[in-house]
Design a protein around this motif. Structure first.
Motif, mmCIF file in Angstrom:
data_model
loop_
_atom_site.group_PDB
_atom_site.id
_atom_site.type_symbol
_atom_site.label_atom_id
_atom_site.label_comp_id
_atom_site.label_asym_id
_atom_site.label_seq_id
_atom_site.Cartn_x
_atom_site.Cartn_y
_atom_site.Cartn_z
ATOM 1 N N MET A 139 -22.154 33.248 -7.551
ATOM 2 C CA MET A 139 -22.078 34.693 -7.275
ATOM 3 C C MET A 139 -22.103 35.448 -8.596
ATOM 4 N N GLY A 140 -22.739 36.613 -8.599
ATOM 5 C CA GLY A 140 -22.693 37.401 -9.838
ATOM 6 C C GLY A 140 -23.513 38.668 -9.745
ATOM 7 N N TYR A 141 -23.718 39.252 -10.941
ATOM 8 C CA TYR A 141 -24.402 40.549 -11.010
ATOM 9 C C TYR A 141 -25.751 40.401 -11.707
ATOM 10 N N GLY A 142 -26.550 39.466 -11.223
ATOM 11 C CA GLY A 142 -27.865 39.367 -11.841
ATOM 12 C C GLY A 142 -28.270 37.910 -11.966
ATOM 13 N N PRO A 143 -29.495 37.659 -12.435
ATOM 14 C CA PRO A 143 -30.017 36.302 -12.408
ATOM 15 C C PRO A 143 -29.217 35.318 -13.277
ATOM 16 N N GLU A 144 -29.245 34.066 -12.845
ATOM 17 C CA GLU A 144 -28.490 32.991 -13.511
ATOM 18 C C GLU A 144 -28.951 32.830 -14.962
ATOM 19 N N SER A 145 -30.227 33.167 -15.215
ATOM 20 C CA SER A 145 -30.771 32.938 -16.564
ATOM 21 C C SER A 145 -30.144 33.888 -17.590
ATOM 22 N N LYS A 146 -29.591 35.009 -17.086
ATOM 23 C CA LYS A 146 -29.100 35.988 -18.067
ATOM 24 C C LYS A 146 -27.653 36.416 -17.840
ATOM 25 N N ASN A 147 -26.996 35.818 -16.849
ATOM 26 C CA ASN A 147 -25.642 36.290 -16.522
ATOM 27 C C ASN A 147 -24.672 35.130 -16.331
ATOM 28 N N CYS A 148 -23.421 35.399 -16.649
ATOM 29 C CA CYS A 148 -22.377 34.432 -16.281
ATOM 30 C C CYS A 148 -22.150 34.567 -14.780
ATOM 31 N N LEU A 149 -22.042 33.451 -14.099
ATOM 32 C CA LEU A 149 -21.842 33.474 -12.648
ATOM 33 C C LEU A 149 -20.486 32.884 -12.283
ATOM 34 N N LEU A 150 -19.941 33.407 -11.203
ATOM 35 C CA LEU A 150 -18.728 32.848 -10.615
ATOM 36 C C LEU A 150 -19.185 31.713 -9.700
ATOM 37 N N GLU A 151 -18.781 30.489 -10.025
ATOM 38 C CA GLU A 151 -19.195 29.311 -9.241
ATOM 39 C C GLU A 151 -18.051 28.953 -8.305
ATOM 40 N N LEU A 152 -18.249 29.235 -7.019
ATOM 41 C CA LEU A 152 -17.206 28.959 -6.023
ATOM 42 C C LEU A 152 -17.492 27.600 -5.393
ATOM 43 N N THR A 153 -16.498 26.726 -5.446
ATOM 44 C CA THR A 153 -16.682 25.362 -4.925
ATOM 45 C C THR A 153 -15.791 25.128 -3.717
ATOM 46 N N TYR A 154 -16.421 24.673 -2.639
ATOM 47 C CA TYR A 154 -15.666 24.276 -1.448
ATOM 48 C C TYR A 154 -15.766 22.771 -1.295
ATOM 49 N N ASN A 155 -14.617 22.104 -1.306
ATOM 50 C CA ASN A 155 -14.603 20.668 -1.022
ATOM 51 C C ASN A 155 -14.301 20.494 0.455
ATOM 52 N N TYR A 156 -15.128 19.711 1.144
ATOM 53 C CA TYR A 156 -15.000 19.610 2.594
ATOM 54 C C TYR A 156 -13.540 19.354 2.988
ATOM 55 N N GLY A 157 -13.037 20.224 3.867
ATOM 56 C CA GLY A 157 -11.710 19.984 4.454
ATOM 57 C C GLY A 157 -10.545 20.408 3.582
ATOM 58 N N VAL A 158 -10.806 20.857 2.356
ATOM 59 C CA VAL A 158 -9.690 21.273 1.487
ATOM 60 C C VAL A 158 -9.549 22.790 1.577
#
Ligand SMILES: C[C@@H](O)C(=O)SC[C@H](NC(=O)CC[C@H](N)C(=O)O)C(=O)NCC(=O)O
Ligand SMILES: [Zn+2]
Length: 361
Positions: free
Chosen positions: A271-290
């Motif tokens: 998730m973020g405010y612009g393309p991955e090539s030029k922006n820091c992104l918030l990487e949200l990780t869901y582990n199944y069942g947690v």
């Protein structure tokens, strides 16, 4: 005396209006929460203006004359805010001038961390400030100036040399052009490599993981040149759909990409405010069942720039975020901020863009 019939959510309260319609109206607050019970209250116009209300909902005044019903929307009139419904909140967050500014976390020895980030990760020390009165030191490090780059804000509290990173914080990500070379350099300088270079499990991108002196994980991602090498903050969440919807609606972020890994039982959303090539992104990780994690006390928050902390705080409220610091100026430096928690309890601070730039001068 004019009577105003107010149909309000039993569980909600309502914020003062600055002006009321002059003829008999019923105000309805269509709440978005599950407890859809309506109470009806009869207030005089003066009573309505005197009441201390705080509502997060759209507000309509309904004028009834015989069988004719007309409505007007009364917006939330708190200072600087005109957010009164999901529609206006969405419109605001999409129009706002947003940028991820920095990520804040605690370290046990700030000079040890600065040395490691400079010598092993190639970061620059951008500024350092000591608050002897409140007994803490901040240091800002990154790959470019703060007015155009996402950076790290370290916090050292005097006398506290250890923090609990918990299980919810995942890693920071740094884009590197030659993964093998940087890993060898880190090893040569005594750094800890916890995952040797190689393709990510289930993918092709070459990555490695290292631990910094406090145990924060950094994912080193082999990529072409980028203006934003500090490119990820990974946090674990208990319900990815809920988180994606929250960051899209309450923060105006874009879902840049989503990847499910059934083999390794996790899904990530960038998730973020612009393309991955030029922006820091918030990487949200869901582990199944947690469904939930221990957030510890080491990681603090991400700071995001905004043109109006008041409207931004209301947008967070409208979409179910919890405001933990009402919008307004900080004492002494006058920088306007607001702070909130996402559905998993991860904190974000929204900072006025103009005030932030003044701080850098
Ligand atoms: C997209 C890139 O930034 C990644 O971080 S994917 C790396 C991958 N992530 C996970 O496995 C997430 C689930 C894990 N259970 C967790 O909660 O961290 C990863 O760490 N792969 C390890 C590897 O050796 O490839
Ligand atoms: Zn990652």
């Amino acid at each position: 005396m004019r009577m105003v019939r107010v149909l309000a959510m039993a569980s909600s309260t309502i914020r003062p209006f600055s002006s009321m319609a002059s003829s008999p109206f019923a105000a309805t607050f269509s709440a978005f929460n599950s407890s859809r019970r309506f109470n009806s209250f009869d207030f005089t116009r003066d009573e309505m203006q005197s009441k201390t209300f705080d509502y997060n909902k759209s507000c309509k005044l309904i004028r009834r004359e015989g069988n004719v019903i007309s409505t007007i929307t009364v917006s939330n009139m708190s200072q600087g805010s005109t957010i009164s419904s999901k529609e206006s909140a969405l419109e605001w967050v999409k129009r706002d001038n947003r940028r991820m500014l920095h990520v804040v976390y605690h370290v046990g020895d700030i000079d040890r961390t600065i040395k490691f980030y400079r010598e092993c990760l190639g970061m620059k020390l951008l500024r350092k400030r000591d608050n002897t009165e409140e007994r803490y030191t901040n240091a800002f490090l990154g790959y470019g100036p703060e007015d155009s780059h996402f950076v790290i804000e370290l916090t050292y509290n005097y006398g506290v040399d250890k923090y609990d990173i918990g299980s919810g914080f995942g890693h920071f990500g740094i884009a590197v052009d030659d993964l093998g070379r940087i890993v060898d350099l880190i090893k040569a300088r005594g750094g800890t490599v916890t995952r040797e270079p190689g393709p990510v499990k289930g993918g092709k991108t070459n990555i490695a993981f290292i631990d910094d002196p406090d145990g924060y994980k950094f994912e080193l991602i082999e990529r072409g040149p980028t203006p934003e090498p500090l490119c990820r903050v990974m946090l674990r969440v208990g319900d990815l759909g809920r988180s994606i919807a929250f960051y899209e609606k309450a923060f105006g972020m874009e879902l840049v990409r989503k990847r499910d890994s059934p083999e390794y039982k996790y899904t990530i959303a960038m998730m973020g405010y612009g393309p991955e090539s030029k922006n820091c992104l918030l990487e949200l990780t869901y582990n199944y069942g947690v469904l939930e994690y221990d957030k510890g006390n080491a990681y603090a928050q991400i700071a995001i720039g905004t043109d109006d902390v008041y409207k931004s705080a209301d947008a967070v409220k409208v979409f179910g975020g919890k405001i933990t610091r009402e919008p307004g100026p900080l004492p002494d430096i006058d920088t306007k901020i607001t702070a909130c928690l996402d559905p998993d309890g991860w904190k974000t601070v929204l900072v006025d863009n103009i005030d932030f730039l003044k701080e850098l001068q």
